[in-house]
Design an enzyme around this catalytic site. Structure first.
Site, PDB file in Angstrom:
ATOM      1  N   LYS A  39       0.857  -1.194   0.000  1.00  0.00           N
ATOM      2  CA  LYS A  39       0.000   0.000   0.000  1.00  0.00           C
ATOM      3  C   LYS A  39       0.888   1.237   0.000  1.00  0.00           C
ATOM      4  CE  LYS A  39      -3.987   2.022   2.460  1.00  0.00           C
ATOM      5  NZ  LYS A  39      -4.887   1.904   3.635  1.00  0.00           N
ATOM      6  N   SER A  41      -9.890   1.864   2.422  1.00  0.00           N
ATOM      7  CA  SER A  41      -8.987   2.635   1.583  1.00  0.00           C
ATOM      8  C   SER A  41      -7.913   1.800   0.900  1.00  0.00           C
ATOM      9  CB  SER A  41      -8.297   3.698   2.436  1.00  0.00           C
ATOM     10  OG  SER A  41      -7.442   3.085   3.399  1.00  0.00           O
ATOM     11  N   SER A  90     -10.434  -0.297   6.646  1.00  0.00           N
ATOM     12  CA  SER A  90      -9.753  -0.151   5.352  1.00  0.00           C
ATOM     13  C   SER A  90      -9.014  -1.385   4.861  1.00  0.00           C
ATOM     14  CB  SER A  90      -8.756   1.020   5.422  1.00  0.00           C
ATOM     15  OG  SER A  90      -9.455   2.230   5.337  1.00  0.00           O
TER      16      SER A  90
END
Ligand SMILES: [Mg+2]
Ligand SMILES: [Zn+2]
Lengths: 99, 482, 495
Positions: free
Chosen positions: C79, C159, C183
């Site tokens: 990420k 997210s 997330s």
């Protein structure tokens, strides 16, 4: 909650100023609506009886661990400045600040 | 103690509180492993934590906590075993994270007090509200470029103690005495070097004025005053300004001001006038700071003798008056010097010589106790010559002067310059006769009742003996002869 | 090729050690998949083929010497919230577009230590603020799944949507995410994979771009529960550079997966029967409880009475912390700067241009709730409700070993849907937020498909630092569900 007063443009501008985010006039009025809706929705917390409850800042279940007083960092001026959008020598620079 | 400004509407009293930022003596910074040393090249002592880089997190330095606790103990203050760090949010060019990590709601040290000594010899207790730990900001340089400010983050993250007093002071002198005493305590403890020129100790001064027996009126804060003298001057200037404002029918506005020593006046800091809202909240990167009583006790047992205790000991052990003891303990080095000097000697005489001729001599040379040309042992040698009547007090002053200039021991100077006191009564009597013979008119006056002339004859005899006569013997001889 | 990309991490490890495939081959196959799929999915902000291949070669060397770490040669997506030394890290934001960290986050450093191969930096909602991966300054990520008979583009959740989409579509064997209010778990549910949020303090936050410090927690994505356990074993552990990281031993999570659930007490929090939740989610939840009962667990009805206040609490605490955490993006030391004559203009213009609408909105909310006169009414109140929510969990975990709930109130929705109303978007996190507020671990495991053929996840929530039970229950669900459906957009589909 003390917030019952609806957000007005002046409040939106004041918090945008505190947050250092420039807003156009249109944005102020749009945000007034959006923020007002979010804050209105948050007001549901009014229903909760929190008398006698201690506020919880963090779920961390320990206390602060301390490190020894030893110099382990620094001496990396170029790495610290490498991402700077503007610099002069080994200083960061900003538009002149008048005291 | 009363310090009153006489205004057109009558007398005004001052109310003064001080917030002192004291840089903690430590190797590394409060929340990062970068060096806290003063004077390094710009941005060379910066970790990514200090520069507020993404993802960087604070980890607390145990020694900085210990130093705060030691200082709290030195202020006879309450040590809070649980304290907490908050974020004070504001934007500034040399504040990399956009917030300062500080202790707002729960400081590590609570109420304490400081005893100050005034020139009148009086002492007063000044309340300390709190002491908390926080990070210093970086440094902005505004004079390097016409259009730019330069930012150096070497200081960013250095550990500070903010020490807040109660509004207990009423005169500039008290404020000065408070700062000096606080500095003395921290220097004894080794927690802050108290160097105001390098900025390792800075004072924010809160000043208001009021009529007798009134509640407090609006105060102004004078930021970052960097010497004790300027603090005292700034208070006077600001108090006079406030009296003038009130007496003109206006109201003093609460604001932040700066002291301009060149003009001896304070002026409003417009840049700080922007409405502030620091939005303090607990720093979620840090857990509560919990310390053990046993750890505090360990720190307490390792503390050196503190100024007040030393003062009491000097008074009882050496028989010193409070004021002399108070001056001698102001600097650790002075106190240490005195103790060497007083050891095995008369403590009062030692103090008188140190505080009198010795300090005056140092002043003349522009030196301090640390680089004195005369050591405590050497000064002791002089006092010994005085005690065993090798020299008299008059000559001793000259010998000390010579010691300060040459660094030679007292005995050597006395020998080489032939300054030994004359105790031979024959020589003294001869000098007396010579003086009387040379001053028949004065002798006649004396005989007709002008007793005050006795001193004149003593002076003349000593002069005739180049100052070396034993004063008691000279007196005796004159009394006998007259 | 498809076979290569269908490996699990556990399977790839065996194949690498048996030399039936090399790390270079595995990495090349995944880089090829990225090249093929990126135009459709946009799961990455930055792809790093050279460093990936160099790491793969190093892994091959290590394996040849019999020295490879537990993740030697395993290709992962990271990420783009984890700072990676010398590799651009943007947090999905314009304001960090040019930022190249000169340091490595602890979690990625540990993955590299164990031999992992980083393929690139995965897309995300800007500063991890969102539930759809549509707020990224680098464009939305598209969910590899599509509704049956429709090619409407769906969101991967957020997210960590790029990380989830990459694993679901076969572009990576696993990935890292961060979970602040859901997330990791919600995108895992939307993408039909496993996502694990560990206990707050289990993985270091050092070097992870902060959103809300008291809630943020790194965790893994993988296609199986065991793979997630393997990844967490590398990611977890005490870090003296994060004061909130706890000094607890890291157990063998993969072994915990095989414990079974016999004798475990599984709680069903009655407050999670949300109004208007689709019947098929209710049905799947019931199915999950039946599977666990069949596997020997006891099912117990429990109550978490303050559940419904979780979201409102979260939307005070998280914006408050973010408003402060994001103050450092000021155009002075790194990142975007909009030049100006005056420092205040520089700040205001830089932050207006650098932050997207959702980030600006949350900074302003957070600034407001902390500001003078509102702190007690909002922030302090939220902290007190947070204490009550934590107490709910503590009480319930006196009675049961784990909880089972749906992960999200819906399957993946269309790109552009729910965008009109921020509050509606926030409701996506209604089931995941309470565990974040309490700091307890949670996993989302794919358990079935909805009527449109979209994956749905079930969430297992456990006690503080008891990830092992969470993995054991997750594994039981996975075994019973036998979830084998594949997303429409994957390498094989393009052939
Ligand atoms: Mg202050
Ligand atoms: Zn301060």
């Amino acid at each position: 909650m003390a917030s019952a007063a609806p957000l007005d443009d002046a409040v939106v501008r004041r918090i945008a100023r505190l947050a250092r985010i420039r807003l156009g006039d249109e944005e102020v009025s749009r945000l007034r609506g959006e923020l007002g809706a979010i804050l209105g929705w948050i007001e549901q917390l009014n229903e909760v009886d929190v008398s006698g409850v201690d506020p919880l800042a963090s779920v961390g279940q320990a206390t602060l661990a301390m490190r020894a007083d030893v110099v382990t960092d620094g001496d990396q001026t170029e790495a610290v400045l490498a991402n700077a959008p503007a610099r002069a020598g080994t200083f960061y620079t900003v538009p002149k600040v008048v005291e | 103690m009363s310090y009153i400004i006489e205004g057109a509407t009558g007398p005004w009293e001052l109310v003064i509180g001080l917030e002192v930022h004291a840089q903690i003596i430590s190797r590394a910074k409060l929340f990062s492993g970068a060096s806290a040393e003063y004077g390094a090249p710009p941005n060379s002592q910066v970790s990514f934590v200090d520069a507020g880089f993404p993802g960087m997190l604070p980890v607390i330095n145990a020694e900085c906590v210990a130093q705060a606790v030691r200082t709290g103990l030195g202020l006879n203050a309450q040590i809070n075993l649980v304290s907490r760090f908050d974020r004070k949010n504001y934007f500034y060019a040399d504040l990399p994270q956009g917030y300062q990590i500080s202790q707002f709601a729960h400081p590590i040290v609570g109420k304490g007090e400081i005893e100050i000594l005034l020139e009148s010899g009086e002492t007063r207790q000044i309340g300390v509200t709190r002491l908390h730990l926080e990070q210093d900001a970086g440094k902005s340089l505004h004079d390097q470029d016409p259009a730019l400010s330069f930012i150096d983050l070497n200081r960013a993250g250095v550990a500070l103690m903010e020490i807040v007093s109660e509004p207990d002071m009423r005169t500039p002198e008290e404020a000065g005495a408070y700062l000096r005493k606080l500095r003395t305590i921290m220097r004894y403890l080794g927690t802050c070097d108290g160097n105001m020129e390098e900025g390792s100790m800075r004072a924010d001064v809160n000043v208001s004025v009021r009529k007798a027996d009134e509640e407090f009126r609006t105060r102004c804060e004078i930021k970052n005053v960097n010497s004790v003298r300027f603090v005292m001057q700034a208070i006077e200037a600001e108090a006079r300004r406030q009296v003038a404002v009130w007496e003109s029918g206006e109201a003093v506005q609460q604001e932040t001001r700066l002291y301009d020593p060149a003009r001896s006046e304070t002026r409003s800091m417009r840049s700080k006038e922007d409405a502030h809202d620091y939005r303090y909240f607990p720093d979620p990167d840090l857990l509560p700071l919990v310390i053990e009583q046993a750890w505090v006790d360990g720190l307490a047992s390792g503390l050196p003798e503190l100024p007040d205790a030393k003062k009491a000991r000097f008074m009882s052990r050496y028989g010193l008056p409070a004021y002399d003891a108070g001056v001698l303990i102001m600097e650790q080095a002075t106190a240490d010097f005195y103790e060497v000097l007083a050891e095995g000697r008369d403590g009062k005489i030692a103090a008188n010589w140190m505080l009198g001729d010795f300090f005056a001599g140092l002043n003349r040379l522009g030196r301090g106790i640390g680089d004195s040309p005369v050591s405590a042992a050497a000064l002791g040698g002089l006092l010994d010559l005085l005690a065993d009547a090798t020299i008299n007090g008059r000559i001793a002053k000259d010998v000390l002067e010579a010691m300060m200039e040459t660094g030679e021991p007292a005995a050597a100077i006395v020998e080489s310059r032939g300054l030994r006191q004359v105790t031979d009564t024959g020589a003294i009597d001869a000098a007396v006769e010579k003086v009387l013979a040379a001053n028949p008119d004065k002798l006649a006056e004396y005989k007709s009742g002008k007793q005050k002339l006795f001193g004149f004859f003593v002076g003349q005899v000593m002069k005739a003996m180049a100052g070396k006569g034993n004063p008691a013997l000279v007196n005796d001889a004159l009394k006998r002869r007259l | 090729m498809t076979d290569t990309l269908d490996f699990t991490i556990a399977g790839a490890r065996n194949a690498l050690r048996a030399k039936t495939i090399s790390a270079r081959e595995l990495t090349e196959a995944h880089l090829a998949a990225i090249e093929a799929l990126e135009p459709s999915l946009n799961a990455f902000i930055t792809v790093t083929p050279e460093t990936a291949l160099a790491a793969a070669d190093a892994a091959d060397g290590a394996l040849a010497r019999g020295e490879g770490g537990p993740l030697a040669g395993i290709p992962l997506a990271i990420k783009d919230l984890f700072c990676t030394n010398g590799i651009r890290t943007t947090a999905g934001s314009r304001i960090l577009e040019p930022f190249v960290p000169p340091y490595e986050s602890t979690v990625t450093r540990q993955l590299l230590r164990d031999g992992a191969v980083f393929l690139g930096k995965a897309n995300l909602d800007e500063f991890a603020m969102g539930s759809s991966t549509t707020t990224s300054a680098f464009g939305p990520t598209i969910n590899p799944w599509q509704r049956q008979g429709s090619n409407t583009q769906l969101v991967p959740g957020g997210s960590s949507g790029g990380s989830a989409a990459a694993v679901a579509s076969g572009m990576a064997l696993g990935s890292t995410g961060t979970d602040t209010g859901g997330s990791i778990r919600q995108p895992a549910s939307f993408c039909g994979i496993v996502g694990m949020k560990p206990t707050y303090g289990r993985c270091s936050r050092f070097g992870v771009v902060a959103f809300a410090s008291s809630l943020d927690q790194p965790g893994p994505f993988a296609r199986t529960v065991e793979d997630a356990a393997i990844l967490l074993g590398s990611m977890a552990g005490h870090d003296p550079r994060d004061s909130t990281s706890m000094d607890w031993p890291v157990p063998d999570y993969a072994a915990a997966c095989r414990r079974g659930v016999k004798g475990l007490r599984i709680g069903v929090p009655r407050e999670y029967h949300a109004d208007g939740m689709p019947a098929e989610i209710e049905r799947l939840w019931q199915q999950g409880l039946d599977w666990l009962r069949d596997a020997g667990a006891e099912i117990v009805d429990v109550s978490l009475p303050h559940t419904k206040y979780g979201l409102a609490t979260y939307y005070i605490v998280a914006p408050a912390e973010c408003s402060s955490n994001l103050a450092r993006y000021d155009g002075v030391r790194f990142g975007l700067r909009v030049p100006a004559q005056d420092l205040t203009d520089l700040y205001e213009e830089t932050r207006a241009a650098g932050f997207g609408a959702e980030v600006r909105r949350r900074i302003l909310i957070g600034t407001y709730v902390l500001s003078a006169g509102y702190y007690d009414a909002y922030y302090l109140k939220a902290q007190k409700v947070r204490a009550l929510i934590l107490k709910d969990f503590t009480d319930v975990f006196g009675q049961v070993d784990a909880l089972l709930t749906p992960t999200a109130p819906s399957a993946a929705f269309g790109v552009g849907e729910n965008m009109d109303d921020p509050v509606k978007m926030y409701l996506n996190d209604v089931f995941t937020v309470p565990a974040s507020i309490a700091g307890v671990p949670g996993i989302s495991v794919p358990a079935g498909l909805d009527g449109d053929g979209l994956p749905l996840g079930l969430q297992v929530i456990g006690k503080h630092f008891d990830e092992e039970t969470v993995f054991a229950v997750g594994q039981a669900l996975e075994s019973a569900a036998g979830f084998s459906a594949k997303p429409q957009i994957r390498v094989g589909s393009l052939r």
